[in-house]
Scaffold this active site. Structure first.
Site, PDB file in Angstrom:
ATOM      1  N   TYR A   1      -2.253  -0.684  10.466  1.00  0.00           N
ATOM      2  CA  TYR A   1      -2.274  -0.935   9.032  1.00  0.00           C
ATOM      3  C   TYR A   1      -1.035  -0.346   8.366  1.00  0.00           C
ATOM      4  O   TYR A   1      -0.354  -0.999   7.568  1.00  0.00           O
ATOM      5  CB  TYR A   1      -3.546  -0.355   8.399  1.00  0.00           C
ATOM      6  CG  TYR A   1      -3.642  -0.587   6.914  1.00  0.00           C
ATOM      7  CD1 TYR A   1      -4.073  -1.808   6.421  1.00  0.00           C
ATOM      8  CD2 TYR A   1      -3.315   0.421   6.010  1.00  0.00           C
ATOM      9  CE1 TYR A   1      -4.162  -2.034   5.049  1.00  0.00           C
ATOM     10  CE2 TYR A   1      -3.404   0.207   4.647  1.00  0.00           C
ATOM     11  CZ  TYR A   1      -3.822  -1.018   4.169  1.00  0.00           C
ATOM     12  OH  TYR A   1      -3.910  -1.232   2.815  1.00  0.00           O
TER      13      TYR A   1
ATOM     14  N   SER B   1       0.845  -1.191   0.000  1.00  0.00           N
ATOM     15  CA  SER B   1       0.000   0.000   0.000  1.00  0.00           C
ATOM     16  C   SER B   1       0.876   1.235   0.000  1.00  0.00           C
ATOM     17  O   SER B   1       1.962   1.240   0.592  1.00  0.00           O
ATOM     18  CB  SER B   1      -0.900   0.008   1.241  1.00  0.00           C
ATOM     19  OG  SER B   1      -1.611   1.225   1.328  1.00  0.00           O
TER      20      SER B   1
END
Length: 163
Positions: free
Chosen positions: A157, A143
């Protein structure tokens, strides 16, 4: 068909990127091992692959558990003979993932177990299978937050994707 006679193991295959990858790889000729904890979604992915003329099998797998990671790789070899593509795609972004002060420890641990340990375990059991097949490829979903950070607090995350 670029993936003719190849077997692809895709984690997080019950929806989103995982499902779309399963459908694409199947159209390109690959046999699919769809792994996920969402049994209904995983079976639906298999049905969609089969509907377009492909071959697929669903395996229930919590990628953060060594036994499940080993089982999904074993299922690929048992069902299709070899493993050529390992796509470590499974990942979570927990609703209670916040900043360092407010994120509960169990949310931190769960997020890192799935997003980071899951990649390690996929590779731990998948790479020997790729070698047995004479070579292959490992794909890991990442990501942009790993580099840029998140617009909202998502400490677990962001850390897991950085890892």
């Amino acid at each position: 068909m670029r993936l003719k006679d190849k077997t692809a193991l895709i984690t997080g295959a019950s929806s989103g990127i995982g499902r779309e990858t399963a459908l694409l790889f199947s159209r390109e000729g690959a046999s699919i091992v769809a792994a996920d904890v969402n049994d209904a979604g995983g079976r639906e992915t298999v049905a969609l692959v089969e509907k377009q003329g492909g071959k697929a099998v669903y395996v229930h797998a919590d990628v953060s558990k060594a036994a499940d990671a080993k089982n999904m790789v074993d299922a690929a070899e048992r069902t299709f003979g070899k493993l050529h593509i390992l796509f470590n795609n499974a990942g979570i972004m927990h609703a209670k993932d916040d900043d360092a002060v407010n994120t509960p420890e169990d949310v931190w641990e769960l997020t890192l177990a799935v997003n980071l340990k899951g990649v390690f375990l996929g590779c731990k059991y998948g790479i020997p299978a790729l070698r047995r097949a004479g070579g292959g490829v490992v794909i890991n979903t990442a990501s942009f937050v790993a580099v840029m950070g998140a617009a909202t607090p998502q400490v677990a995350y962001t850390a897991s994707k950085g890892g």
